[in-house]
Design a protein around this motif. Structure first.
Motif, PDB file in Angstrom:
ATOM      1  N   LEU A 111       0.972  -1.184   0.147  1.00 40.54           N
ATOM      2  CA  LEU A 111      -0.134  -0.048  -0.123  1.00 40.54           C
ATOM      3  C   LEU A 111       0.728   1.053  -0.064  1.00 40.54           C
ATOM      4  CD1 LEU A 111      -2.455  -1.435   2.512  1.00 40.54           C
ATOM      5  CD2 LEU A 111      -3.038  -0.915   0.272  1.00 40.54           C
ATOM      6  N   GLN A 112       0.366   2.311  -0.664  1.00 37.84           N
ATOM      7  CA  GLN A 112       0.713   3.783  -0.719  1.00 37.84           C
ATOM      8  C   GLN A 112       0.188   4.843  -0.154  1.00 37.84           C
ATOM      9  OE1 GLN A 112       4.379   4.141  -1.885  1.00 37.84           O
ATOM     10  NE2 GLN A 112       3.623   6.268  -0.733  1.00 37.84           N
ATOM     11  N   LEU A 113       0.671   5.477   0.749  1.00 34.08           N
ATOM     12  CA  LEU A 113      -0.298   6.649   1.311  1.00 34.08           C
ATOM     13  C   LEU A 113       0.318   7.972   0.786  1.00 34.08           C
ATOM     14  CD1 LEU A 113       0.232   5.549   4.917  1.00 34.08           C
ATOM     15  CD2 LEU A 113      -2.279   5.737   3.950  1.00 34.08           C
ATOM     16  N   ASP A 114      -0.375   9.033   0.789  1.00 36.75           N
ATOM     17  CA  ASP A 114       0.060  10.084   0.330  1.00 36.75           C
ATOM     18  C   ASP A 114       1.114  10.755   1.443  1.00 36.75           C
ATOM     19  OD1 ASP A 114      -1.886  10.201  -1.642  1.00 36.75           O
ATOM     20  OD2 ASP A 114      -3.422  11.224  -0.530  1.00 36.75           O
ATOM     21  N   LEU A 115       2.003  11.415   0.537  1.00 35.48           N
ATOM     22  CA  LEU A 115       3.354  11.858   1.400  1.00 35.48           C
ATOM     23  C   LEU A 115       2.845  13.137   2.227  1.00 35.48           C
ATOM     24  CD1 LEU A 115       6.273  10.812  -0.779  1.00 35.48           C
ATOM     25  CD2 LEU A 115       5.286   9.607   1.180  1.00 35.48           C
ATOM     26  N   THR A 116       2.539  13.506   3.182  1.00 35.39           N
ATOM     27  CA  THR A 116       1.834  14.555   3.974  1.00 35.39           C
ATOM     28  C   THR A 116       3.099  15.248   4.719  1.00 35.39           C
ATOM     29  OG1 THR A 116       1.071  12.977   5.697  1.00 35.39           O
ATOM     30  CG2 THR A 116      -0.585  13.813   4.170  1.00 35.39           C
ATOM     31  N   GLU A 117       4.264  14.614   4.703  1.00 40.71           N
ATOM     32  CA  GLU A 117       5.421  15.259   5.271  1.00 40.71           C
ATOM     33  C   GLU A 117       6.526  15.188   3.932  1.00 40.71           C
ATOM     34  OE1 GLU A 117       7.864  15.615   9.222  1.00 40.71           O
ATOM     35  OE2 GLU A 117       8.068  13.783   8.221  1.00 40.71           O
ATOM     36  N   PRO A 118       6.400  15.953   3.008  1.00 41.70           N
ATOM     37  CA  PRO A 118       7.139  15.839   1.722  1.00 41.70           C
ATOM     38  C   PRO A 118       8.479  16.172   1.821  1.00 41.70           C
ATOM     39  CG  PRO A 118       5.642  17.606   1.279  1.00 41.70           C
ATOM     40  CD  PRO A 118       5.299  16.812   2.571  1.00 41.70           C
TER      41      PRO A 118
END
Length: 335
Positions: free
Chosen positions: A105-112
């Protein structure tokens, strides 16, 4: 993935005063212009807290006019995750990537900047008011499945105040048809007005600390005994720069644990406690915050699991279909 280990040896509010409980379906006060949405104030025995719609978190908490939580203004965007609910995972997930069961699974990168997914999926959504009395409010949010977290969760939080201070009771239920990974935390900043962070005497009941890389992700753990990170007995924070998790907690008789911040002369103190469901404490001295919030207060976060737990498996809660989880924590001023 596994870590390299070094030295890893309720209360039910009554309506009172003629206030009738109210049950509300859907969003309360959608027209509210505050960045944090609707504001729900609860008061009892000199204690007062304000709960917000956006994130379902804590904006302020005070007792007898003294602010023990370093919150934010009603017209201010929540800074530094102050008072937010962190679910279905706390802290960071490396690259936002993890595996569970047969899925990758891949989550959005909310700490880019660090290429991480941070602090879960519910801290900026609108929670719904479910029940309110003079001294308690219950809010909820139903998290829908998404590509990075394809499981539906029902989240409920009951906030209440009374003689013992602020009490927070959380519930999470897996509404789906298959097991799901889960973790939980809260992000309050604690303070003693007039006492600088350096001067606060802190006790953290953690016998180990997590070792971190440059992205603040865990690479192992080590014992704190005999090091500058040993706060198992109260001592001044001094110039310590902290943004790390403490584990292997020293339990109280009831199975819970607590962190204490006290004035140098012992004239004032604030305690944050958590029940047996929380086995980790994250402590952040605010050094990376900007402006007047820089090192002004200490975030003390009760966590069910450490950072990157979805990858390491460390203390991840697995909820079976229909299964629920409950945990509680709170803040208590005084000696």
């Amino acid at each position: 993935m596994t870590w390299a280990i070094v030295g890893w040896d309720g209360h039910r509010a009554s309506a009172g005063d003629g206030v009738r409980p109210t049950k509300v379906a859907g969003m309360e006060n959608a027209a509210n212009r505050s960045p944090s949405g609707a504001q729900w104030t609860i008061v009892a025995d000199g204690h007062e807290a304000v709960i917000v719609e956006v994130g379902g978190g804590l904006r302020t908490y005070r007792h007898d006019g003294v602010d023990y939580v370093d919150g934010y203004a009603a017209d201010e965007l929540c800074p530094g995750s102050a008072g937010q609910v962190l679910a279905p995972w706390p802290n960071r997930i490396r690259d936002g990537a993890y595996a569970f069961g047969e899925r990758s699974l891949q989550l959005d990168l909310t700490e880019p900047a660090r290429h991480n997914a941070i602090h879960g999926l519910v801290n900026w959504v609108r929670w719904h008011l479910l029940e309110q009395t003079a001294d308690a409010v219950t809010v909820g949010y139903d998290l829908p499945p998404s590509p990075g977290y394809p499981w539906p969760l029902r989240l409920r939080t009951r906030w209440s105040v009374g003689p013992a201070g602020l009490r927070v009771e959380h519930e999470a239920t897996n509404l789906g048809g298959e097991p799901c990974p889960f973790g939980y935390s809260m992000h309050p900043y604690l303070q003693l007005p007039g006492v600088a962070v350096d001067d606060l005497r802190m006790r953290v009941p953690g016998r180990t600390r997590v070792l971190l890389d440059s992205r603040l992700l865990p690479v192992g753990a080590t014992a704190v005994a005999g090091t500058e990170y040993d706060f198992t007995e109260p001592r001044a924070i001094g110039d310590a720069v902290l943004d790390l998790a403490f584990g292997d907690v020293i339990r109280d008789a009831d199975g819970g644990s607590a962190v204490t911040l006290a004035a140098p002369d012992g004239s004032a103190a604030v305690h944050i406690w958590a029940d047996q469901e929380f086995g980790w404490w994250q402590v952040f001295t605010g050094d990376t915050l900007t402006g007047e919030r820089h090192r002004r207060s200490v975030a003390v976060e009760p966590m069910t699991c450490p950072a990157d737990a979805f990858r390491s498996g460390k203390d991840v809660i697995v909820l079976k279909p229909g299964q629920g989880w409950r945990g509680a924590w709170g803040v208590r001023p005084g000696g």
